[in-house]
Design an enzyme around this catalytic site. Sequence first.
Site, PDB file in Angstrom:
ATOM      1  N   LYS A 244       0.853  -1.202   0.000  1.00  0.00           N
ATOM      2  CA  LYS A 244       0.000   0.000   0.000  1.00  0.00           C
ATOM      3  C   LYS A 244       0.885   1.248   0.000  1.00  0.00           C
ATOM      4  O   LYS A 244       1.805   1.354   0.811  1.00  0.00           O
ATOM      5  CB  LYS A 244      -0.902  -0.015   1.242  1.00  0.00           C
TER       6      LYS A 244
ATOM      7  N   SER B  56      -1.892   4.880  -3.685  1.00  0.00           N
ATOM      8  CA  SER B  56      -2.324   5.706  -2.553  1.00  0.00           C
ATOM      9  C   SER B  56      -1.198   6.633  -2.131  1.00  0.00           C
ATOM     10  O   SER B  56      -0.021   6.265  -2.213  1.00  0.00           O
ATOM     11  CB  SER B  56      -2.667   4.765  -1.375  1.00  0.00           C
TER      12      SER B  56
ATOM     13  N   HIS C 231      -1.538   7.807   1.008  1.00  0.00           N
ATOM     14  CA  HIS C 231      -1.866   7.752   2.439  1.00  0.00           C
ATOM     15  C   HIS C 231      -2.830   8.886   2.814  1.00  0.00           C
ATOM     16  O   HIS C 231      -2.748   9.462   3.891  1.00  0.00           O
ATOM     17  CB  HIS C 231      -0.570   7.862   3.265  1.00  0.00           C
TER      18      HIS C 231
ATOM     19  N   ARG D 202      -1.077  12.243   3.775  1.00  0.00           N
ATOM     20  CA  ARG D 202      -0.603  12.429   5.156  1.00  0.00           C
ATOM     21  C   ARG D 202       0.892  12.208   5.345  1.00  0.00           C
ATOM     22  O   ARG D 202       1.414  12.410   6.421  1.00  0.00           O
ATOM     23  CB  ARG D 202      -1.375  11.476   6.080  1.00  0.00           C
TER      24      ARG D 202
ATOM     25  N   ASP E 107      -7.023   4.478  -3.436  1.00  0.00           N
ATOM     26  CA  ASP E 107      -7.741   5.274  -2.429  1.00  0.00           C
ATOM     27  C   ASP E 107      -7.241   6.704  -2.444  1.00  0.00           C
ATOM     28  O   ASP E 107      -6.223   7.030  -3.032  1.00  0.00           O
ATOM     29  CB  ASP E 107      -7.644   4.649  -1.026  1.00  0.00           C
ATOM     30  N   GLY E 108      -8.070   7.574  -1.822  1.00  0.00           N
ATOM     31  CA  GLY E 108      -7.707   8.981  -1.709  1.00  0.00           C
ATOM     32  C   GLY E 108      -8.774   9.892  -2.273  1.00  0.00           C
ATOM     33  O   GLY E 108      -8.955   9.973  -3.488  1.00  0.00           O
TER      34      GLY E 108
ATOM     35  N   ARG F 162     -15.431  10.203  -2.107  1.00  0.00           N
ATOM     36  CA  ARG F 162     -16.491  10.680  -1.216  1.00  0.00           C
ATOM     37  C   ARG F 162     -17.886  10.264  -1.669  1.00  0.00           C
ATOM     38  O   ARG F 162     -18.864  10.546  -0.978  1.00  0.00           O
ATOM     39  CB  ARG F 162     -16.446  12.229  -1.136  1.00  0.00           C
TER      40      ARG F 162
ATOM     41  N   ARG G 155     -11.510   8.596   5.337  1.00  0.00           N
ATOM     42  CA  ARG G 155     -12.215   9.515   6.257  1.00  0.00           C
ATOM     43  C   ARG G 155     -13.721   9.264   6.339  1.00  0.00           C
ATOM     44  O   ARG G 155     -14.282   9.305   7.449  1.00  0.00           O
ATOM     45  CB  ARG G 155     -11.875  10.962   5.875  1.00  0.00           C
TER      46      ARG G 155
HETATM   47  C1  LIG Z   1      -6.851   9.370  10.620  1.00  0.00           C
HETATM   48  C2  LIG Z   1      -6.227   8.471   9.609  1.00  0.00           C
HETATM   49  C3  LIG Z   1      -5.521   7.346  10.039  1.00  0.00           C
HETATM   50  C4  LIG Z   1      -4.900   6.503   9.109  1.00  0.00           C
HETATM   51  N1  LIG Z   1      -4.225   5.386   9.553  1.00  0.00           N
HETATM   52  C5  LIG Z   1      -3.628   4.563   8.642  1.00  0.00           C
HETATM   53  C6  LIG Z   1      -2.938   3.370   9.044  1.00  0.00           C
HETATM   54  O1  LIG Z   1      -2.850   3.039  10.226  1.00  0.00           O
HETATM   55  N2  LIG Z   1      -2.372   2.602   8.088  1.00  0.00           N
HETATM   56  C7  LIG Z   1      -2.455   2.915   6.762  1.00  0.00           C
HETATM   57  O2  LIG Z   1      -1.941   2.180   5.913  1.00  0.00           O
HETATM   58  N3  LIG Z   1      -3.108   4.034   6.351  1.00  0.00           N
HETATM   59  C8  LIG Z   1      -3.695   4.848   7.235  1.00  0.00           C
HETATM   60  N4  LIG Z   1      -4.380   5.956   6.810  1.00  0.00           N
HETATM   61  C9  LIG Z   1      -4.526   6.196   5.361  1.00  0.00           C
HETATM   62  C10 LIG Z   1      -5.778   5.469   4.838  1.00  0.00           C
HETATM   63  O3  LIG Z   1      -5.615   4.091   4.901  1.00  0.00           O
HETATM   64  C11 LIG Z   1      -6.106   5.861   3.374  1.00  0.00           C
HETATM   65  O4  LIG Z   1      -4.980   5.619   2.562  1.00  0.00           O
HETATM   66  C12 LIG Z   1      -6.580   7.291   3.205  1.00  0.00           C
HETATM   67  O5  LIG Z   1      -7.293   7.735   4.340  1.00  0.00           O
HETATM   68  C13 LIG Z   1      -7.464   7.422   1.961  1.00  0.00           C
HETATM   69  O6  LIG Z   1      -7.856   8.734   1.749  1.00  0.00           O
HETATM   70  P1  LIG Z   1      -9.302   9.341   2.175  1.00  0.00           P
HETATM   71  O7  LIG Z   1      -9.273   9.453   3.658  1.00  0.00           O
HETATM   72  O8  LIG Z   1      -9.315  10.665   1.516  1.00  0.00           O
HETATM   73  O9  LIG Z   1     -10.361   8.398   1.680  1.00  0.00           O
HETATM   74  C14 LIG Z   1      -5.000   6.814   7.731  1.00  0.00           C
HETATM   75  C15 LIG Z   1      -5.743   7.919   7.313  1.00  0.00           C
HETATM   76  C16 LIG Z   1      -6.355   8.743   8.226  1.00  0.00           C
HETATM   77  C17 LIG Z   1      -7.155   9.918   7.736  1.00  0.00           C
END
Ligand SMILES: Cc1cc2nc3c(=O)[nH]c(=O)nc-3n(C[C@H](O)[C@H](O)[C@H](O)COP(=O)(O)O)c2cc1C
Length: 336
Positions: free
Chosen positions: A211, A233, A235, A238, A266-267, A270, A290
């Site tokens: 990922k 992705s 993330h 982030r 992902d990303g 909505r 989210r």
């Molecule tokens: C609060 C938060 C915590 C997350 N924690 C993880 C995690 O522990 N492991 C991981 O692979 N991705 C993590 N992510 C990323 C998500 O798996 C994902 O890639 C991302 O949220 C997708 O975008 P979106 O929130 O716009 O749908 C996190 C994202 C958020 C917003």
Amino acid sequence: MKMEEIRQRAREKLQGFCRVCRRCDGRACAGEVPGMGGILSGRAFQNNVSALDMYYVNLRTIHQVEKPDTSIKLFGRSFQTPVFVAPLTGASYNMGGALSEAELASCLVKGAQLAGSCAFTGDGAEADIYAAGLAALKKHGGGAAIIKPRSMEKIKEFIRLAEENGAYAVGIDIDGAGLVTMALKGQPVGPKSYYQLRELIGMTSLPFILKGIMTVQEAEMAVEMGVAAVVVSNHGGRVLDCTPGVAEVLPEIVERVKGEITVIADGGIRSGIDVLKMLALGADAVLIGRPAIWGAFGGGSMGVRKIIETMTEQLCHGMLMTGCVNLKAVDHHVIY
Ligand SMILES: Cc1cc2nc3c(=O)[nH]c(=O)nc-3n(C[C@H](O)[C@H](O)[C@H](O)COP(=O)(O)O)c2cc1C
């Protein structure tokens, strides 16, 4: 359970960690990591949303499709929807703590299960996070366990635990390589080499997921290593400021590796139309981040279920209106 009620309750319970904006595009929460936002300027998160906005879908309604089929096979199992729940952790430091890590994981895994989907669980800076995800997978019937790029010994231990707890698949969020929160809490992470990843993939018979892939070159490496699936992705914006949006890089990655491995994206997704766009750009399935957190905080497992079912209904309607009988039929013709 009404969507507006879920959003309102989530707004209260997330206590300002997420404002549950009408349009969730990473502007209000720019720089809020830890928190629910995107890193620094928030551009990588914002780019996910604007990249999807760049694409339109067009009408095709001279056909005989009556009830489009949204079902999909993934990791050898059948699901009713291509909308899966992303790994989402840090109930205290990212989301304010109204739910414990165990409650959050349970809502996400159970809610996904109820919607005919499954959840990917995550790993994080506090010791109980990975275990909370696995406990939820064991209790509610499986999903995929995604491990942070920790030391090789730790990853191996975590892969064995995933196997013992009934995970359908296991993987690494390789883009978590620079997470400062992990180092601060004494749980260092870092990049992994091609050979290290190959060693990890070779030690388990579970399908392996990588990922956090954003380039054609790394997707090609993933194929060579023997992964079952990549998640295209950043993330949720982030981990690195100013990356492109996922929907921008997805088509070139798909062009190179489609058919050889499963491509998940992902990303910024909505709505069901955003799902339709990602599938039309070549993804086999998507993860939502989210919005699933709003579901969990705003309505527990039933809230998560409602979020997935609503997106799936919108996807189904979108497929009907673009002339797609099943997910295989959702291709670039859908995009205008
Ligand atoms: C609060 C938060 C915590 C997350 N924690 C993880 C995690 O522990 N492991 C991981 O692979 N991705 C993590 N992510 C990323 C998500 O798996 C994902 O890639 C991302 O949220 C997708 O975008 P979106 O929130 O716009 O749908 C996190 C994202 C958020 C917003």
